[in-house]
Design a protein around this motif. Sequence first.
Motif, PDB file in Angstrom:
ATOM      1  N   LEU A  84       7.073   5.977  13.338  1.00 28.17           N
ATOM      2  CA  LEU A  84       8.104   6.565  12.480  1.00 28.17           C
ATOM      3  C   LEU A  84       9.495   6.119  12.931  1.00 28.17           C
ATOM      4  CD1 LEU A  84       7.828   8.390  10.025  1.00 28.17           C
ATOM      5  CD2 LEU A  84       8.181  10.363  11.522  1.00 28.17           C
ATOM      6  N   ALA A  85       9.699   6.051  14.222  1.00 30.74           N
ATOM      7  CA  ALA A  85      10.983   5.608  14.749  1.00 30.74           C
ATOM      8  C   ALA A  85      11.271   4.165  14.342  1.00 30.74           C
ATOM      9  CB  ALA A  85      11.007   5.750  16.268  1.00 30.74           C
ATOM     10  N   ILE A  86      10.255   3.328  14.411  1.00 29.09           N
ATOM     11  CA  ILE A  86      10.420   1.927  14.023  1.00 29.09           C
ATOM     12  C   ILE A  86      10.684   1.824  12.528  1.00 29.09           C
ATOM     13  CG2 ILE A  86       9.233  -0.296  13.806  1.00 29.09           C
ATOM     14  CD1 ILE A  86       7.793   0.379  16.458  1.00 29.09           C
ATOM     15  N   LEU A  87       9.947   2.589  11.741  1.00 32.07           N
ATOM     16  CA  LEU A  87      10.119   2.538  10.289  1.00 32.07           C
ATOM     17  C   LEU A  87      11.534   2.940   9.875  1.00 32.07           C
ATOM     18  CD1 LEU A  87       6.706   4.072   9.180  1.00 32.07           C
ATOM     19  CD2 LEU A  87       7.484   1.735   8.739  1.00 32.07           C
ATOM     20  N   ARG A  88      12.139   3.865  10.606  1.00 31.62           N
ATOM     21  CA  ARG A  88      13.474   4.324  10.258  1.00 31.62           C
ATOM     22  C   ARG A  88      14.557   3.400  10.796  1.00 31.62           C
ATOM     23  NH1 ARG A  88      11.726  10.618  11.150  1.00 31.62           N
ATOM     24  NH2 ARG A  88      11.083  10.979   8.981  1.00 31.62           N
ATOM     25  N   ALA A  89      14.156   2.470  11.675  1.00 32.53           N
ATOM     26  CA  ALA A  89      15.150   1.579  12.288  1.00 32.53           C
ATOM     27  C   ALA A  89      15.054   0.137  11.785  1.00 32.53           C
ATOM     28  CB  ALA A  89      14.996   1.597  13.803  1.00 32.53           C
ATOM     29  N   ARG A  90      13.906  -0.249  11.275  1.00 33.04           N
ATOM     30  CA  ARG A  90      13.646  -1.651  10.905  1.00 33.04           C
ATOM     31  C   ARG A  90      13.126  -1.741   9.475  1.00 33.04           C
ATOM     32  NH1 ARG A  90      15.194  -4.938  15.364  1.00 33.04           N
ATOM     33  NH2 ARG A  90      14.733  -3.758  17.261  1.00 33.04           N
ATOM     34  N   PRO A  91      13.417  -2.875   8.832  1.00 28.92           N
ATOM     35  CA  PRO A  91      12.818  -3.087   7.512  1.00 28.92           C
ATOM     36  C   PRO A  91      11.356  -3.497   7.663  1.00 28.92           C
ATOM     37  CG  PRO A  91      14.154  -4.985   8.121  1.00 28.92           C
ATOM     38  CD  PRO A  91      14.326  -3.973   9.224  1.00 28.92           C
ATOM     39  N   ILE A  92      10.452  -2.702   7.149  1.00 22.93           N
ATOM     40  CA  ILE A  92       9.014  -2.947   7.250  1.00 22.93           C
ATOM     41  C   ILE A  92       8.443  -2.991   5.842  1.00 22.93           C
ATOM     42  CG2 ILE A  92       6.802  -2.112   8.129  1.00 22.93           C
ATOM     43  CD1 ILE A  92       8.672  -2.943  10.355  1.00 22.93           C
ATOM     44  N   ASP A  93       7.631  -3.998   5.571  1.00 26.91           N
ATOM     45  CA  ASP A  93       7.016  -4.144   4.253  1.00 26.91           C
ATOM     46  C   ASP A  93       5.601  -3.601   4.205  1.00 26.91           C
ATOM     47  OD1 ASP A  93       8.611  -7.172   4.649  1.00 26.91           O
ATOM     48  OD2 ASP A  93       9.200  -5.794   3.036  1.00 26.91           O
ATOM     49  N   LEU A  94       4.938  -3.596   5.372  1.00 28.11           N
ATOM     50  CA  LEU A  94       3.523  -3.215   5.410  1.00 28.11           C
ATOM     51  C   LEU A  94       3.211  -2.581   6.758  1.00 28.11           C
ATOM     52  CD1 LEU A  94       0.509  -3.418   4.383  1.00 28.11           C
ATOM     53  CD2 LEU A  94       0.454  -5.668   5.488  1.00 28.11           C
ATOM     54  N   ALA A  95       2.463  -1.502   6.727  1.00 24.24           N
ATOM     55  CA  ALA A  95       2.013  -0.859   7.962  1.00 24.24           C
ATOM     56  C   ALA A  95       0.498  -0.802   7.982  1.00 24.24           C
ATOM     57  CB  ALA A  95       2.601   0.544   8.083  1.00 24.24           C
ATOM     58  N   LEU A  96      -0.078  -1.244   9.107  1.00 24.54           N
ATOM     59  CA  LEU A  96      -1.512  -1.088   9.337  1.00 24.54           C
ATOM     60  C   LEU A  96      -1.650   0.063  10.338  1.00 24.54           C
ATOM     61  CD1 LEU A  96      -1.335  -4.014   8.162  1.00 24.54           C
ATOM     62  CD2 LEU A  96      -3.304  -4.566   9.581  1.00 24.54           C
ATOM     63  N   ASP A 131       1.718  11.312   5.914  1.00 25.70           N
ATOM     64  CA  ASP A 131       2.394  12.430   5.240  1.00 25.70           C
ATOM     65  C   ASP A 131       3.905  12.338   5.412  1.00 25.70           C
ATOM     66  OD1 ASP A 131      -0.150  14.965   5.926  1.00 25.70           O
ATOM     67  OD2 ASP A 131       0.089  13.549   4.269  1.00 25.70           O
ATOM     68  N   ARG A 132       4.361  12.065   6.638  1.00 33.24           N
ATOM     69  CA  ARG A 132       5.804  11.984   6.904  1.00 33.24           C
ATOM     70  C   ARG A 132       6.441  10.835   6.128  1.00 33.24           C
ATOM     71  NH1 ARG A 132       7.840  13.905  11.876  1.00 33.24           N
ATOM     72  NH2 ARG A 132       6.605  15.688  12.592  1.00 33.24           N
ATOM     73  N   VAL A 133       5.738   9.708   6.049  1.00 33.35           N
ATOM     74  CA  VAL A 133       6.276   8.553   5.327  1.00 33.35           C
ATOM     75  C   VAL A 133       6.394   8.868   3.841  1.00 33.35           C
ATOM     76  CG1 VAL A 133       5.715   6.203   4.585  1.00 33.35           C
ATOM     77  CG2 VAL A 133       5.520   6.827   6.996  1.00 33.35           C
ATOM     78  N   ARG A 134       5.364   9.451   3.283  1.00 36.88           N
ATOM     79  CA  ARG A 134       5.364   9.737   1.845  1.00 36.88           C
ATOM     80  C   ARG A 134       6.391  10.809   1.478  1.00 36.88           C
ATOM     81  NH1 ARG A 134       3.579   5.156   1.172  1.00 36.88           N
ATOM     82  NH2 ARG A 134       1.391   4.721   0.693  1.00 36.88           N
ATOM     83  N   GLU A 135       6.753  11.647   2.429  1.00 37.86           N
ATOM     84  CA  GLU A 135       7.754  12.695   2.180  1.00 37.86           C
ATOM     85  C   GLU A 135       9.177  12.156   2.281  1.00 37.86           C
ATOM     86  OE1 GLU A 135       5.097  16.306   4.204  1.00 37.86           O
ATOM     87  OE2 GLU A 135       6.865  15.491   5.221  1.00 37.86           O
ATOM     88  N   ASP A 136       9.322  10.997   2.924  1.00 39.03           N
ATOM     89  CA  ASP A 136      10.652  10.436   3.168  1.00 39.03           C
ATOM     90  C   ASP A 136      11.031   9.522   2.010  1.00 39.03           C
ATOM     91  OD1 ASP A 136      12.810   8.804   4.064  1.00 39.03           O
ATOM     92  OD2 ASP A 136      12.239   9.143   6.139  1.00 39.03           O
ATOM     93  N   ALA A 137      12.091   9.857   1.323  1.00 37.40           N
ATOM     94  CA  ALA A 137      12.475   9.094   0.135  1.00 37.40           C
ATOM     95  C   ALA A 137      12.767   7.631   0.469  1.00 37.40           C
ATOM     96  CB  ALA A 137      13.708   9.718  -0.512  1.00 37.40           C
ATOM     97  N   SER A 138      13.262   7.373   1.660  1.00 36.46           N
ATOM     98  CA  SER A 138      13.597   5.991   2.021  1.00 36.46           C
ATOM     99  C   SER A 138      12.372   5.176   2.421  1.00 36.46           C
ATOM    100  CB  SER A 138      14.605   5.998   3.175  1.00 36.46           C
ATOM    101  OG  SER A 138      14.024   6.547   4.342  1.00 36.46           O
TER     102      SER A 138
END
Lengths: 157, 127
Positions: free
Chosen positions: B42-54, B69-76
């Motif tokens: 989650l920290a990386i996702l909020r700091a870096r542009p990521i196109d795909l997560a495995l 769940d946290r990703v889907r709740e975050d509008a960004s």
Amino acid sequence: MPEMMALPLIEAATETFETLAYAFAEQDAPDERGLRADGVAVVEFDGPIHGRLVFRLAGDVLAVLAANMLGQDDAPTPAMQQDALGELANVICGNMLPRLVGATAVFSLRAPRFDLGWDAACGVAHTSSAFAALGIEHGRADLALYVFDADLRGWAA
Amino acid sequence: MSINVLVVDDSAVMRAMLIRTLSLSGLPLADVHQAGNGAEALAILRARPIDLALVDINMPVMSGDELIDRVREDASLGALAIIVVSTEGSETRIASLTERGVSFIHKPFTPGQIRTTVLKVLGVTNA
């Protein structure tokens, strides 16, 4: 009962060794006497049934399998070898359980632990268990499944 | 189009296997990041542009389920392409994942399965 559980165990292990570690397992395992134990991993699970899978590699097999998994020629570090041992145990257990009780069952697997030796991990005495010994590379893999629920009747794979 | 990928698994060996598979698959990779649990991811996702997560499911600190769940709740982050890579074999749980817009790869996987699923998720037809 042990016969019913041994086949899913063997199938899951064989598939995991082939697909993840590019190694073929045979049901003819070399004598464990004289083989150096590479490591033991224990995966405990909860769900419709609960128990543990005890997984041991012996005969300097772990370094080979770990190197295969990582796609490298040299033996990985001891830490990475242990990680590989745990991941193999985790994948075998996760694949064996649906084969045993059906595809709709929901299980929770705990992180592999490495603090128990084979005798300690297998020291629990339960009536429902299965064991498989597989020859792999020049060594062997031992898998002991302990199911703490004695009655598996009614569960069909 | 080069893709930035985040690989999330508590096993360093599994992360290395996935990254190697991605590298050998011919996919147009840009940056590849790693995380050992959902919180790190989650920290990386909020700091870096990521196109795909495995993402693995069973992890300490924060599980893959909670991360999703946290990703889907975050509008960004909500539209992030996610592929779960797990030993999970329950049809019930897999259905729950797909309902959240997540694709699934079962462990043990073949390199071909990784490549096919990634291309499908990213909507890449010629690679």
